[in-house]
Write a protein that holds these residues in place. Structure first.
Motif, PDB file in Angstrom:
ATOM      1  N   LEU A  64       0.840  -1.197   0.000  1.00 49.96           N
ATOM      2  CA  LEU A  64       0.000   0.000   0.000  1.00 49.96           C
ATOM      3  C   LEU A  64       0.877   1.249   0.000  1.00 49.96           C
ATOM      4  O   LEU A  64       1.820   1.360   0.799  1.00 49.96           O
ATOM      5  N   PRO A  65       0.592   2.208  -0.863  1.00 52.77           N
ATOM      6  CA  PRO A  65       1.391   3.445  -0.898  1.00 52.77           C
ATOM      7  C   PRO A  65       1.320   4.192   0.434  1.00 52.77           C
ATOM      8  O   PRO A  65       0.252   4.341   1.028  1.00 52.77           O
ATOM      9  N   GLY A  66       2.469   4.635   0.903  1.00 49.65           N
ATOM     10  CA  GLY A  66       2.523   5.438   2.118  1.00 49.65           C
ATOM     11  C   GLY A  66       2.334   4.672   3.407  1.00 49.65           C
ATOM     12  O   GLY A  66       2.304   5.279   4.492  1.00 49.65           O
ATOM     13  N   LEU A  67       2.217   3.342   3.335  1.00 52.39           N
ATOM     14  CA  LEU A  67       1.959   2.569   4.560  1.00 52.39           C
ATOM     15  C   LEU A  67       3.147   2.600   5.514  1.00 52.39           C
ATOM     16  O   LEU A  67       2.973   2.646   6.731  1.00 52.39           O
ATOM     17  N   ALA A  68       4.353   2.576   4.985  1.00 55.28           N
ATOM     18  CA  ALA A  68       5.548   2.492   5.827  1.00 55.28           C
ATOM     19  C   ALA A  68       5.604   3.627   6.846  1.00 55.28           C
ATOM     20  O   ALA A  68       6.012   3.432   8.000  1.00 55.28           O
ATOM     21  N   TYR A 287      10.853 -15.598   8.854  1.00 51.41           N
ATOM     22  CA  TYR A 287      11.723 -14.849   7.946  1.00 51.41           C
ATOM     23  C   TYR A 287      10.922 -13.658   7.428  1.00 51.41           C
ATOM     24  O   TYR A 287       9.683 -13.646   7.497  1.00 51.41           O
ATOM     25  N   PRO A 288      11.581 -12.613   6.937  1.00 46.73           N
ATOM     26  CA  PRO A 288      10.871 -11.370   6.595  1.00 46.73           C
ATOM     27  C   PRO A 288       9.726 -11.555   5.613  1.00 46.73           C
ATOM     28  O   PRO A 288       8.682 -10.898   5.749  1.00 46.73           O
ATOM     29  N   GLU A 289       9.885 -12.434   4.629  1.00 43.86           N
ATOM     30  CA  GLU A 289       8.872 -12.570   3.590  1.00 43.86           C
ATOM     31  C   GLU A 289       7.827 -13.634   3.917  1.00 43.86           C
ATOM     32  O   GLU A 289       7.026 -14.002   3.048  1.00 43.86           O
ATOM     33  N   GLU A 290       7.834 -14.154   5.119  1.00 44.83           N
ATOM     34  CA  GLU A 290       6.863 -15.207   5.455  1.00 44.83           C
ATOM     35  C   GLU A 290       5.442 -14.700   5.197  1.00 44.83           C
ATOM     36  O   GLU A 290       5.073 -13.608   5.639  1.00 44.83           O
ATOM     37  N   SER A 311       5.817  -3.565   2.087  1.00 48.76           N
ATOM     38  CA  SER A 311       6.895  -3.576   1.098  1.00 48.76           C
ATOM     39  C   SER A 311       8.053  -4.438   1.586  1.00 48.76           C
ATOM     40  O   SER A 311       8.253  -4.597   2.798  1.00 48.76           O
ATOM     41  N   PRO A 312       8.842  -4.999   0.679  1.00 49.35           N
ATOM     42  CA  PRO A 312      10.000  -5.802   1.094  1.00 49.35           C
ATOM     43  C   PRO A 312      10.958  -5.028   1.992  1.00 49.35           C
ATOM     44  O   PRO A 312      11.511  -5.602   2.944  1.00 49.35           O
ATOM     45  N   ASP A 313      11.168  -3.757   1.721  1.00 50.77           N
ATOM     46  CA  ASP A 313      12.082  -2.971   2.550  1.00 50.77           C
ATOM     47  C   ASP A 313      11.561  -2.848   3.976  1.00 50.77           C
ATOM     48  O   ASP A 313      12.330  -2.957   4.951  1.00 50.77           O
ATOM     49  N   THR A 314      10.260  -2.622   4.113  1.00 49.56           N
ATOM     50  CA  THR A 314       9.677  -2.523   5.459  1.00 49.56           C
ATOM     51  C   THR A 314       9.740  -3.867   6.172  1.00 49.56           C
ATOM     52  O   THR A 314      10.028  -3.931   7.378  1.00 49.56           O
ATOM     53  N   ALA A 315       9.473  -4.944   5.471  1.00 55.23           N
ATOM     54  CA  ALA A 315       9.505  -6.280   6.078  1.00 55.23           C
ATOM     55  C   ALA A 315      10.894  -6.634   6.587  1.00 55.23           C
ATOM     56  O   ALA A 315      11.036  -7.404   7.541  1.00 55.23           O
ATOM     57  N   GLN A 316      11.946  -6.047   5.979  1.00 59.01           N
ATOM     58  CA  GLN A 316      13.324  -6.360   6.352  1.00 59.01           C
ATOM     59  C   GLN A 316      13.835  -5.529   7.528  1.00 59.01           C
ATOM     60  O   GLN A 316      14.917  -5.815   8.054  1.00 59.01           O
ATOM     61  N   LEU A 317      13.096  -4.524   7.955  1.00 58.35           N
ATOM     62  CA  LEU A 317      13.576  -3.644   9.023  1.00 58.35           C
ATOM     63  C   LEU A 317      13.856  -4.419  10.305  1.00 58.35           C
ATOM     64  O   LEU A 317      13.135  -5.362  10.651  1.00 58.35           O
ATOM     65  N   ARG A 318      14.897  -3.996  11.013  1.00 60.88           N
ATOM     66  CA  ARG A 318      15.320  -4.679  12.236  1.00 60.88           C
ATOM     67  C   ARG A 318      15.148  -3.769  13.450  1.00 60.88           C
ATOM     68  O   ARG A 318      15.305  -2.544  13.376  1.00 60.88           O
ATOM     69  N   LEU A 324      13.443  -8.916  13.756  1.00 56.16           N
ATOM     70  CA  LEU A 324      12.599  -8.161  12.837  1.00 56.16           C
ATOM     71  C   LEU A 324      11.770  -7.132  13.603  1.00 56.16           C
ATOM     72  O   LEU A 324      11.238  -7.425  14.680  1.00 56.16           O
ATOM     73  N   LEU A 325      11.664  -5.934  13.047  1.00 55.80           N
ATOM     74  CA  LEU A 325      10.868  -4.891  13.693  1.00 55.80           C
ATOM     75  C   LEU A 325       9.392  -5.271  13.678  1.00 55.80           C
ATOM     76  O   LEU A 325       8.686  -5.098  14.676  1.00 55.80           O
ATOM     77  N   TYR A 326       8.942  -5.805  12.541  1.00 51.73           N
ATOM     78  CA  TYR A 326       7.544  -6.233  12.418  1.00 51.73           C
ATOM     79  C   TYR A 326       7.529  -7.766  12.362  1.00 51.73           C
ATOM     80  O   TYR A 326       7.501  -8.368  11.294  1.00 51.73           O
ATOM     81  N   ASN A 327       7.608  -8.353  13.541  1.00 48.82           N
ATOM     82  CA  ASN A 327       7.794  -9.807  13.625  1.00 48.82           C
ATOM     83  C   ASN A 327       6.630 -10.538  14.272  1.00 48.82           C
ATOM     84  O   ASN A 327       6.693 -11.748  14.472  1.00 48.82           O
ATOM     85  N   ALA A 328       5.539  -9.837  14.617  1.00 49.37           N
ATOM     86  CA  ALA A 328       4.411 -10.465  15.328  1.00 49.37           C
ATOM     87  C   ALA A 328       3.454 -11.087  14.320  1.00 49.37           C
ATOM     88  O   ALA A 328       2.537 -10.430  13.815  1.00 49.37           O
ATOM     89  N   GLY A 329       3.681 -12.353  14.007  1.00 49.12           N
ATOM     90  CA  GLY A 329       2.861 -13.043  13.026  1.00 49.12           C
ATOM     91  C   GLY A 329       1.512 -13.448  13.594  1.00 49.12           C
ATOM     92  O   GLY A 329       1.427 -14.077  14.654  1.00 49.12           O
TER      93      GLY A 329
END
Length: 693
Positions: A64-68, A287-290, A311-318, A324-329
């Motif tokens: 989504l645009p601007g979500l990050a 993993y980030p892309e799960e 976005s992949p960049d946001t998913a990779q943030l630490r 992972l910063l966003y790791n709560a699955g």
């Protein structure tokens, strides 16, 4: 019944006249069935449904645009962690959860309306067998976990409690599920406590917004997603039923997770003590892309953001700790208060936005031929159960270990993930770990010990196959850890558990548990443990006898101080430690063999006889009368009281004690088992036979 003309007019207003294109070919009964189905579709709602489906499908997919810039992880103070919390905190959560269960305030709600098309079966997923040695289905495993958690809560608090099981089905799963439960005698649950209800259905739509006919006389319908729960609660007056039962907290979960812990007391207790109205269990992303949704905040509001929207960049943030910063699955395992569900059904449900699910939908072509498409051809609009998180006033998340609590069943073999094979391996690996922690050893087919491994293989069966029935162990509890003496004294003093709990809290009851945790396997001798117990009793204002008279099945120790004179330190230690730790066995520990097997005490005019091992059912004894101690010959293993005493009316679940008081260590420690091994109730009783002889 609506007439053909009325239905045609309604369909014309909705732009769906094509649904009657085979009218001339239909028999009278088929016409009647089709008219009845179409009459339920309101023209304006149907037109809006088809429009929204086509528009949603046409929108570009991806991040989504601007979500990050709007995204933030949940605040640390709103997240609990089962594996990273100190034992005392975890014990507090568990105790609160068990207390609420014992008060009949907890229900579980199963989401079982979906079809198992990806799994390749025509029946509900809950009926599926993943290939366990016992042959149990998902439904049976879940039913037995309910029975077990009821037993554990009842034993801790001296009550007979019930965890009602609400099962949300659909038109496709209700009939088979109800019949399956009847065939299996509701898995020994009370049928009155198993409540099945249907969610709504919505028409499947083509990419250009036309309702699909799956037969000449039937519209292709699909359940409205697990978020259809909220309409279904209102449609079938489920919240009113919960209110009549006194239910305040609801644990909601999906049918396909083989490791799910129903009415998990740790999760329930955490949410209650946090004052939460809404909560979610989560697992750390592998993993980030799960491809799992992430529980986080958007504009400061808790939500689940789909993996495809990040976005992949946001998913990779630490984060600062390297994770992972966003790791709560999200694992579709939720806590709700009944009050929150009531607010959702009456106020917030219309605000939920449906999601697009592109599916392969069987249909009839223009010539009336049935077509089973090989690729997705239709849209099913679904609402998600977690879409209500943003309406919560106090949302919390609870992180659990994936290997202990999450292994979904979604795909047919030979899929690499979320398949019957991976679900089976996850459960067997869990039970193998439990068995090793309890002191069991396994032999291979040649009678040799398998090689010790630093860890279990991530994909594959464990070195030995071991299945432990939920009726024997709910969550792998190795040692008995509940305050049996609290229950014991509540029976003896004829008080409620709450009164006993308040009494022992002021007397620093926990001091004794700290002592007991260290006896004697952990370096504490019996004498030191006894002295610790004496100090605890004295802190409660109880008087110790000056000497230790002989004790046996024909002797009663008692005193005149209002029922609060207790037996000697050693005898009390014997009576306390044996049931508490599950480690005292005369045949294994010679320090115990010289001890008396029986402790008899008179408390408040009630004669009580406590055997060190094993516990036997309660029974009234006619030779005793209130206020007069008596001799109870030969009753070595029972708790007894004067016939007619009020305590006899409060036995609750005590007759279950012989099979339930112990942890896995009682059955498995120091024993060798041949793989495959099933520890069920019958096997557990057999393993206790040497102790009873």
């Amino acid at each position: 019944m609506a007439s053909e003309q009325d239905v045609r007019a309604r369909l014309q207003r909705a732009g769906q006249e094509h649904l009657l294109r085979f009218w001339a070919e239909l028999a009278p009964e088929s016409r009647a069935a089709l008219l009845a189905e179409l009459a339920l579709l309101e023209p304006e709602a149907l037109r809006e449904h088809c429009r929204r489906a086509a528009e949603a499908c046409a929108r570009p997919h991806g991040p989504l645009p601007g979500l990050a810039e709007r995204l933030r992880p949940l605040p640390a103070e709103r997240v609990g962690r089962a594996s990273r919390s100190d034992p005392e905190t975890r014990r507090r959560w568990e105790e609160e959860g068990f207390r609420q269960i014992a008060l009949n305030k907890v229900a579980v709600l199963l989401l079982a309306g979906g079809q198992g098309t990806r799994l390749g079966v025509t029946y509900p997923k809950g009926m599926y067998r993943v290939g366990l040695p016992s042959g149990k289905t998902l439904y049976q495993l879940q039913a037995e976990r309910i029975r077990r958690v009821e037993q554990l809560a009842g034993e801790r608090h001296g009550t007979c409690c019930t965890v009602p099981w609400y099962v949300m089905t659909s038109e496709f799963t209700l009939g088979p599920t109800a019949e399956f439960f009847r065939e299996h005698d509701f898995f020994h649950l009370d049928p009155a406590n198993v409540v099945m209800f249907e969610q709504r259905l919505l028409p499947a739509v083509t990419f250009d917004g036309k309702v699909i006919l799956e037969r000449k006389d039937k519209v292709a319908m699909a359940p409205d997603g697990n978020g259809g729960l909220y309409c279904a609660l209102e449609d079938h007056k489920i919240l009113e039923d919960m209110e009549r039962r006194g239910v305040e907290f609801v644990h909601v979960y999906c049918v396909d997770n083989i490791l799910v812990r129903l009415a998990d007391p740790v999760f329930i207790g955490f949410c209650v003590l946090q004052g939460a109205d809404c909560g979610a269990k989560v697992v750390e992303k592998a993993y980030p892309e799960e491809p799992v949704g992430v529980v986080c905040q958007v504009d400061g509001v808790p939500q689940v953001v789909e993996y495809s929207e990040i976005s992949p960049d946001t998913a990779q943030l630490r984060a600062s700790d390297g994770g992972l910063l966003y790791n709560a699955g999200n694992i579709c395992n939720h806590f709700f208060t009944r009050g929150f569900l009531k607010a959702v059904t009456r106020e917030f449900e219309p605000l939920l936005k449906p999601h697009v699910a592109v599916k392969k939908v069987p249909y009839v072509d223009e010539e009336g031929n049935l077509i089973k498409p090989l690729k997705p051809n239709g849209i099913k609009m679904e609402k998600f159960v977690f879409d209500v998180f943003r309406f919560a006033k106090n949302f919390v998340a609870f992180e659990v270990l994936r290997e202990e609590e999450f292994s979904p069943l979604k795909n047919a073999e030979p899929a690499d993930r979320d398949s019957p094979r991976t679900s089976r391996q996850a459960l067997l690996a869990q039970h193998y770990r439990w068995a090793l922690q309890a002191g069991a050893r396994f032999l291979d087919a040649h009678g040799a010990w398998p090689p010790e491994l630093p860890g279990l293989p991530p994909n594959g069966d464990p070195p030995a196959i071991c299945e432990i029935s939920p009726l024997v162990s709910y969550s792998g509890e190795v040692r008995a850890a509940c305050p049996y003496l609290g229950l014991f004294w509540s029976q003896v003093f004829n008080t409620t558990w709450g009164e006993v709990a308040a009494w022992v809290e002021t007397a620093q009851w926990d001091q004794w548990f700290k002592v007991a945790e260290n006896f004697p396997r952990y370096g504490m001798g019996w004498g030191e443990a006894s002295r610790g117990l004496c100090r605890t009793w004295e802190g409660m204002g109880m008087r110790q006898p000056r000497s230790e008279p002989s004790v046996g099945p024909d002797r009663i120790l008692w005193g005149p101080r209002g029922g609060r004179t207790l037996a000697s330190p050693t005898s009390l230690t014997l009576a306390t430690l044996a049931p508490f730790s599950g480690q005292v066995r005369p045949e294994r520990d010679r320090r115990v063999s010289c001890w008396p097997r029986v402790l008899s005490v008179v408390l408040g005019g009630l004669a009580v006889c406590v055997c060190s091992w094993p516990w036997k059912p309660l029974c009234p004894h006619p030779s005793l009368t209130p206020g007069r101690p008596g001799i109870v010959p030969g009753d070595c293993g029972s708790l007894v009281w004067p016939e007619g005493a009020v305590a006899s009316q409060k036995v609750g679940t005590w007759p279950l004690l012989p099979a339930r008081l112990q942890g896995l260590e009682v059955y498995l420690q120091g024993r060798e088992f041949q793989s495959p091994f099933i520890l069920d109730e019958d096997q557990a009783r057999e393993l206790l036979q040497p102790q009873e002889s």
